[in-house]
Design a protein around this motif. Structure first.
Motif, PDB file in Angstrom:
ATOM      1  N   ASN A  94       0.818  -1.362  -0.057  1.00 63.19           N
ATOM      2  CA  ASN A  94      -0.085   0.043  -0.025  1.00 63.19           C
ATOM      3  C   ASN A  94       0.948   1.376   0.052  1.00 63.19           C
ATOM      4  OD1 ASN A  94      -2.784  -0.065  -0.133  1.00 63.19           O
ATOM      5  ND2 ASN A  94      -3.261  -1.136   1.737  1.00 63.19           N
ATOM      6  N   MET A  95       2.074   1.352   0.437  1.00 64.08           N
ATOM      7  CA  MET A  95       2.785   2.523   0.710  1.00 64.08           C
ATOM      8  C   MET A  95       3.408   2.848  -0.700  1.00 64.08           C
ATOM      9  SD  MET A  95       2.327   2.773   3.951  1.00 64.08           S
ATOM     10  CE  MET A  95       1.992   1.851   5.165  1.00 64.08           C
ATOM     11  N   ASN A  96       3.468   2.141  -1.863  1.00 63.16           N
ATOM     12  CA  ASN A  96       3.797   2.498  -2.833  1.00 63.16           C
ATOM     13  C   ASN A  96       2.617   2.135  -3.862  1.00 63.16           C
ATOM     14  OD1 ASN A  96       6.671   3.062  -2.827  1.00 63.16           O
ATOM     15  ND2 ASN A  96       6.874   1.090  -1.843  1.00 63.16           N
ATOM     16  N   ALA A  97       1.394   2.238  -3.504  1.00 65.70           N
ATOM     17  CA  ALA A  97       0.109   2.096  -4.385  1.00 65.70           C
ATOM     18  C   ALA A  97      -0.308   3.548  -4.341  1.00 65.70           C
ATOM     19  CB  ALA A  97      -0.835   1.147  -3.951  1.00 65.70           C
ATOM     20  N   TYR A  98      -0.603   4.055  -5.463  1.00 58.65           N
ATOM     21  CA  TYR A  98      -1.141   5.671  -5.426  1.00 58.65           C
ATOM     22  C   TYR A  98      -2.604   5.706  -5.733  1.00 58.65           C
ATOM     23  CZ  TYR A  98       3.672   6.434  -4.905  1.00 58.65           C
ATOM     24  OH  TYR A  98       4.978   6.433  -4.494  1.00 58.65           O
ATOM     25  N   TYR A 126      -8.775  -2.558  -3.121  1.00 61.69           N
ATOM     26  CA  TYR A 126      -8.798  -4.135  -3.454  1.00 61.69           C
ATOM     27  C   TYR A 126      -7.844  -4.658  -4.367  1.00 61.69           C
ATOM     28  CZ  TYR A 126     -12.008  -7.961  -5.365  1.00 61.69           C
ATOM     29  OH  TYR A 126     -12.628  -9.118  -5.665  1.00 61.69           O
ATOM     30  N   PRO A 127      -7.381  -3.946  -5.579  1.00 54.03           N
ATOM     31  CA  PRO A 127      -6.263  -4.561  -6.146  1.00 54.03           C
ATOM     32  C   PRO A 127      -4.871  -4.642  -5.316  1.00 54.03           C
ATOM     33  CG  PRO A 127      -7.201  -2.673  -7.126  1.00 54.03           C
ATOM     34  CD  PRO A 127      -7.754  -2.607  -5.861  1.00 54.03           C
ATOM     35  N   VAL A 128      -4.671  -3.781  -4.351  1.00 52.54           N
ATOM     36  CA  VAL A 128      -3.410  -4.115  -3.775  1.00 52.54           C
ATOM     37  C   VAL A 128      -3.685  -5.458  -2.836  1.00 52.54           C
ATOM     38  CG1 VAL A 128      -1.859  -2.983  -2.040  1.00 52.54           C
ATOM     39  CG2 VAL A 128      -3.416  -1.686  -3.251  1.00 52.54           C
ATOM     40  N   ARG A 156       1.114  -6.674 -11.478  1.00 52.42           N
ATOM     41  CA  ARG A 156       2.433  -6.790 -12.163  1.00 52.42           C
ATOM     42  C   ARG A 156       2.982  -5.559 -11.718  1.00 52.42           C
ATOM     43  NH1 ARG A 156      -0.171  -9.761 -16.110  1.00 52.42           N
ATOM     44  NH2 ARG A 156      -0.618  -7.664 -17.438  1.00 52.42           N
ATOM     45  N   LYS A 157       2.441  -4.357 -12.008  1.00 51.85           N
ATOM     46  CA  LYS A 157       2.715  -3.043 -11.826  1.00 51.85           C
ATOM     47  C   LYS A 157       3.211  -2.993 -10.339  1.00 51.85           C
ATOM     48  CE  LYS A 157       0.401   0.925 -13.441  1.00 51.85           C
ATOM     49  NZ  LYS A 157      -0.783   1.790 -13.315  1.00 51.85           N
ATOM     50  N   PHE A 158       2.698  -3.269  -9.235  1.00 49.46           N
ATOM     51  CA  PHE A 158       3.188  -3.324  -7.882  1.00 49.46           C
ATOM     52  C   PHE A 158       4.197  -4.018  -7.776  1.00 49.46           C
ATOM     53  CE2 PHE A 158      -1.566  -2.425  -6.854  1.00 49.46           C
ATOM     54  CZ  PHE A 158      -1.309  -1.063  -7.126  1.00 49.46           C
ATOM     55  N   ALA A 159       4.483  -5.229  -8.439  1.00 48.19           N
ATOM     56  CA  ALA A 159       5.594  -6.222  -8.457  1.00 48.19           C
ATOM     57  C   ALA A 159       6.911  -5.520  -9.026  1.00 48.19           C
ATOM     58  CB  ALA A 159       5.302  -7.580  -9.120  1.00 48.19           C
ATOM     59  N   ARG A 160       6.751  -4.953 -10.048  1.00 50.13           N
ATOM     60  CA  ARG A 160       7.494  -4.198 -10.897  1.00 50.13           C
ATOM     61  C   ARG A 160       8.181  -2.917 -10.071  1.00 50.13           C
ATOM     62  NH1 ARG A 160       5.185  -3.144 -15.489  1.00 50.13           N
ATOM     63  NH2 ARG A 160       5.225  -5.077 -16.064  1.00 50.13           N
ATOM     64  N   ARG A 161       7.309  -2.206  -9.512  1.00 51.03           N
ATOM     65  CA  ARG A 161       7.625  -1.261  -8.711  1.00 51.03           C
ATOM     66  C   ARG A 161       8.295  -1.431  -7.466  1.00 51.03           C
ATOM     67  NH1 ARG A 161       2.350   2.344  -7.731  1.00 51.03           N
ATOM     68  NH2 ARG A 161       2.598   2.645 -10.038  1.00 51.03           N
ATOM     69  N   PHE A 162       8.042  -2.584  -6.795  1.00 47.94           N
ATOM     70  CA  PHE A 162       8.728  -2.915  -5.431  1.00 47.94           C
ATOM     71  C   PHE A 162      10.350  -3.246  -6.225  1.00 47.94           C
ATOM     72  CE2 PHE A 162      10.533  -6.471  -3.011  1.00 47.94           C
ATOM     73  CZ  PHE A 162      10.278  -5.844  -1.693  1.00 47.94           C
ATOM     74  N   ASN A 163      10.286  -4.109  -7.303  1.00 49.88           N
ATOM     75  CA  ASN A 163      11.689  -4.551  -7.586  1.00 49.88           C
ATOM     76  C   ASN A 163      12.570  -3.448  -7.839  1.00 49.88           C
ATOM     77  OD1 ASN A 163      11.061  -7.242  -7.494  1.00 49.88           O
ATOM     78  ND2 ASN A 163      10.732  -7.707  -9.674  1.00 49.88           N
TER      79      ASN A 163
END
Ligand code: ADP
Ligand code: TRP
Length: 329
Positions: A94-98, A126-128, A156-163
């Motif tokens: 959630n900390m990197n979901a806008y 919900y998507p997070v 996929r977007k959150f996974a990529r962002r984390f990486n």
């Protein structure tokens, strides 16, 4: 071996569309992949179920999937709320979901329309939560229907962002699982379109024979063919599609011949179709009843699933915490 994960809505009974479009494939996939199947009961809280409903729905869904052939010894079949690592990963993601990108998802916009008096933050994120479900086992493949494709893209977007943020290559990019040739669309019997819960045209695996007969006999038809080998249009095409799924090739051919020489009586076709559906659903319906009564078996399945799911989830969470910088004192 690739990891496949699928979330199951914890409301509603399985209909023939769910079975032939999804569950049947899950049953087969168990032997080919490392499979995680879970009942998404946290997600269901967005619509505020009562405590009794929450529990009974989960129990019913569990019994139906077990009866349909998911094997808790082979795949990991669990209840989302039994795995506390999922909400922890959700918090971290959630900390990197806008807020902006979450507000733009179609499922959120649709929910605002459907339940304008209950636009809670759980709906927005919900998507997070769904991304946490997927990433907690570092899944490679996720079978999803059309309506969930955007949510998978967000994962996929959150996974990529984390990486990217942590400069690691930790999470896999979860791809949609493609059933390819095996993908079937089960039509509804009300004229056009597919069978679906929201369409209100479901024939459920637990429907009693009398209910199935009633539903099938009500199927929309037309005035009948007037020319030999007449092209088949939708309501009749749908009846035949269902017949192909449920009946033997001989039966299909029998009615196809009758259609092609204009001697078909739709009533006969419907009667046969209803009986073949009943033949197929009866053992499953009986198994659902049996499993629902067997508290020991259900509890064992649930506990086995939770244990296996937590073993995998806790490893991921430990890695993620370390990457983020949480250190033990
Ligand atoms: P419903 O709301 O009608 O129960 P869902 O959207 O929850 O259906 O679908 C759950 C799964 O069942 C999805 O993977 C979807 O592709 C599959 N499914 C649902 N209806 C059909 C259908 N008529 N034909 C094929 N697959 C279906
Ligand atoms: N949102 C999905 C649905 O409505 C259910 C779901 C929750 C899910 N978490 C998931 C599906 C993770 C796939 C992966 O059907």
């Amino acid at each position: 071996m690739e990891t496949v994960l699928s979330g199951i809505r914890s409301t509603g009974n399985l209909h023939l569309g769910n079975y032939f479009g999804a569950v049947k494939n899950f049953v087969k996939m168990q032997h080919e992949y490392n499979c995680y199947f879970f009942i998404a009961d946290f997600h269901s809280l967005t619509t505020h179920p009562t405590p009794e409903n929450l529990h009974n729905n989960v129990k019913q869904v569990m019994a139906e999937y077990l009866a349909a052939g998911l094997d808790p010894e082979i795949s990991t079949l669990y209840i989302q709320s039994d795995v506390p690592e999922i909400p922890q990963l959700y918090l971290l993601l959630n900390m990197n979901a806008y807020v902006g990108e979450l507000e733009r998802t179609t499922t959120f916009k649709e929910k605002i329309r459907k339940q304008p008096d209950n636009v809670n933050a759980g709906l927005l994120t919900y998507p997070v939560l769904m991304a946490a479900d997927i990433l907690i086992h570092n899944s490679n493949k996720v079978p999803v229907g059309k309506d969930q494709e955007q949510n998978l893209e967000m994962a996929r977007k959150f996974a990529r962002r984390f990486n990217t943020v942590y400069n690691v290559e930790y999470f896999n990019m979860p791809e949609p699982f493609n059933f390819g040739k095996e993908l079937v669309k089960v039509p509804g019997l009300d004229g056009t379109g597919k069978m679906g819960k929201s369409e209100g045209n479901g024939i459920f695996l637990i429907d009693e024979p009398s209910v199935i007969r009633k539903k099938v006999m009500r199927a929309v038809t037309d005035a009948g063919p007037t020319q030999d080998n007449q092209k088949m249009e939708e309501p009749i095409k749908n009846l035949f599609s269902l017949l192909k799924l449920m009946s033997t090739p001989d039966t299909v051919e029998h009615f196809l011949n009758k259609y092609n020489n204009c001697s078909i009586r739709y009533g006969d076709l419907k009667k046969q179709l209803a009986e073949d559906i009943i033949l197929f659903t009866t053992p499953i319906r009986e198994k659902v009843k049996e499993i629902s009564k067997d508290e020991t078996y259900l509890a064992k399945a649930v506990h086995t699933g939770a244990e296996k799911a937590r073993a995998s989830a806790s490893k991921t969470l430990r890695d993620v915490r370390e990457i983020i910088g949480f250190k033990a004192f």
